[in-house]
Design a protein around this motif. Structure first.
Motif, mmCIF file in Angstrom:
data_model
loop_
_atom_site.group_PDB
_atom_site.id
_atom_site.type_symbol
_atom_site.label_atom_id
_atom_site.label_comp_id
_atom_site.label_asym_id
_atom_site.label_seq_id
_atom_site.Cartn_x
_atom_site.Cartn_y
_atom_site.Cartn_z
ATOM 1 N N GLN A 41 0.829 -1.202 0.000
ATOM 2 C CA GLN A 41 0.000 0.000 0.000
ATOM 3 C C GLN A 41 0.867 1.257 0.000
ATOM 4 O O GLN A 41 0.592 2.218 -0.718
ATOM 5 C CB GLN A 41 -0.940 0.015 1.223
ATOM 6 C CG GLN A 41 -2.089 -0.944 1.126
ATOM 7 C CD GLN A 41 -3.037 -0.592 -0.015
ATOM 8 O OE1 GLN A 41 -3.252 0.565 -0.337
ATOM 9 N NE2 GLN A 41 -3.592 -1.618 -0.641
ATOM 10 N N GLN A 44 2.360 1.653 -3.429
ATOM 11 C CA GLN A 44 1.356 2.108 -4.384
ATOM 12 C C GLN A 44 1.074 3.601 -4.194
ATOM 13 O O GLN A 44 0.912 4.342 -5.169
ATOM 14 C CB GLN A 44 0.058 1.300 -4.246
ATOM 15 C CG GLN A 44 0.178 -0.098 -4.840
ATOM 16 C CD GLN A 44 -1.075 -0.940 -4.627
ATOM 17 O OE1 GLN A 44 -1.805 -0.765 -3.655
ATOM 18 N NE2 GLN A 44 -1.300 -1.872 -5.541
ATOM 19 N N ASN A 45 1.038 4.032 -2.944
ATOM 20 C CA ASN A 45 0.845 5.458 -2.666
ATOM 21 C C ASN A 45 2.032 6.268 -3.185
ATOM 22 O O ASN A 45 1.853 7.329 -3.793
ATOM 23 C CB ASN A 45 0.642 5.677 -1.168
ATOM 24 C CG ASN A 45 0.236 7.094 -0.855
ATOM 25 O OD1 ASN A 45 -0.684 7.634 -1.457
ATOM 26 N ND2 ASN A 45 0.939 7.713 0.076
ATOM 27 N N ASP A 46 3.252 5.760 -2.946
ATOM 28 C CA ASP A 46 4.452 6.433 -3.442
ATOM 29 C C ASP A 46 4.424 6.520 -4.968
ATOM 30 O O ASP A 46 4.778 7.559 -5.544
ATOM 31 C CB ASP A 46 5.721 5.707 -2.987
ATOM 32 C CG ASP A 46 5.975 5.832 -1.487
ATOM 33 O OD1 ASP A 46 5.299 6.650 -0.829
ATOM 34 O OD2 ASP A 46 6.847 5.096 -0.981
ATOM 35 N N ILE A 47 4.014 5.438 -5.607
ATOM 36 C CA ILE A 47 3.926 5.427 -7.071
ATOM 37 C C ILE A 47 2.923 6.471 -7.544
ATOM 38 O O ILE A 47 3.178 7.207 -8.505
ATOM 39 C CB ILE A 47 3.554 4.021 -7.588
ATOM 40 C CG1 ILE A 47 4.731 3.066 -7.411
ATOM 41 C CG2 ILE A 47 3.109 4.061 -9.052
ATOM 42 C CD1 ILE A 47 4.392 1.605 -7.659
ATOM 43 N N ARG A 48 1.789 6.557 -6.882
ATOM 44 C CA ARG A 48 0.765 7.543 -7.251
ATOM 45 C C ARG A 48 1.328 8.959 -7.126
ATOM 46 O O ARG A 48 1.191 9.787 -8.034
ATOM 47 C CB ARG A 48 -0.479 7.383 -6.377
ATOM 48 C CG ARG A 48 -1.610 8.348 -6.710
ATOM 49 C CD ARG A 48 -2.753 8.273 -5.706
ATOM 50 N NE ARG A 48 -2.333 8.482 -4.326
ATOM 51 C CZ ARG A 48 -2.069 9.671 -3.778
ATOM 52 N NH1 ARG A 48 -2.170 10.765 -4.497
ATOM 53 N NH2 ARG A 48 -1.707 9.765 -2.523
ATOM 54 N N ILE A 49 2.001 9.220 -6.003
ATOM 55 C CA ILE A 49 2.580 10.546 -5.768
ATOM 56 C C ILE A 49 3.648 10.848 -6.828
ATOM 57 O O ILE A 49 3.666 11.936 -7.415
ATOM 58 C CB ILE A 49 3.167 10.646 -4.340
ATOM 59 C CG1 ILE A 49 2.032 10.650 -3.310
ATOM 60 C CG2 ILE A 49 4.053 11.880 -4.189
ATOM 61 C CD1 ILE A 49 2.492 10.472 -1.874
ATOM 62 N N THR A 51 3.923 9.525 -9.776
ATOM 63 C CA THR A 51 3.277 9.652 -11.089
ATOM 64 C C THR A 51 2.705 11.049 -11.257
ATOM 65 O O THR A 51 2.831 11.667 -12.324
ATOM 66 C CB THR A 51 2.169 8.583 -11.240
ATOM 67 O OG1 THR A 51 2.766 7.281 -11.115
ATOM 68 C CG2 THR A 51 1.475 8.683 -12.577
ATOM 69 N N GLU A 52 2.095 11.575 -10.200
ATOM 70 C CA GLU A 52 1.570 12.941 -10.249
ATOM 71 C C GLU A 52 2.701 13.950 -10.436
ATOM 72 O O GLU A 52 2.590 14.886 -11.229
ATOM 73 C CB GLU A 52 0.789 13.260 -8.973
ATOM 74 C CG GLU A 52 -0.537 12.531 -8.868
ATOM 75 C CD GLU A 52 -1.214 12.700 -7.508
ATOM 76 O OE1 GLU A 52 -0.697 13.445 -6.657
ATOM 77 O OE2 GLU A 52 -2.270 12.068 -7.308
ATOM 78 N N LYS A 53 3.807 13.751 -9.700
ATOM 79 C CA LYS A 53 4.954 14.644 -9.842
ATOM 80 C C LYS A 53 5.514 14.564 -11.255
ATOM 81 O O LYS A 53 5.873 15.590 -11.844
ATOM 82 C CB LYS A 53 6.050 14.289 -8.830
ATOM 83 C CG LYS A 53 5.753 14.736 -7.417
ATOM 84 C CD LYS A 53 6.907 14.393 -6.488
ATOM 85 C CE LYS A 53 6.622 14.807 -5.056
ATOM 86 N NZ LYS A 53 7.731 14.461 -4.146
#
Length: 115
Positions: A41, A44-49, A51-53
């Motif tokens: 989890q 996945q959160n790090d990946i989301r962050i 990806t946004e960056k």
């Protein structure tokens, strides 16, 4: 029969002990699963962050590249216009020198014919 009862009791004790060991191993494995799910989890959160960056950086880069291309175009057009001005200035200078030379020679040739 008491021997059979004792053997049965030993088997039962071993069976219970084996089941308890299996339960203990299962519980330990379940703890590891929970830890790995937490880690998953977090990742996945790090990946989301990230990806946004990445999207923001890509957008910024695209804007900056477009601006740079505009600078390049403006510089190229300005340099081309400046070169035309230099060429025109050189042509004008040559014409001016020629006309000046011609004007200097006219009075001299006029004097020689009148003298």
């Amino acid at each position: 029969m008491s021997q059979q009862g004792a053997a049965l009791q030993n088997y039962n004790n071993e069976l219970v002990k084996c089941i308890e060991e299996l339960c203990s191993k299962r519980d330990e494995l379940y703890k590891q699963i929970l830890l790995e799910e937490e880690e998953k989890q977090k990742l996945q959160n790090d990946i989301r962050i990230l990806t946004e960056k990445m999207a923001k950086v890509n957008e910024s880069l695209a804007k900056k590249m477009a601006t740079k291309n505009e600078f390049d175009r403006t510089i190229a057009e300005t340099e081309a216009a400046y070169m035309k001005i230099l060429e025109s200035s050189q042509t004008l200078l040559n014409v001016l020198k020629r006309e000046s030379h011609n004007l200097k020679e006219k009075p001299q040739s006029h004097r020689t014919t009148t003298s």
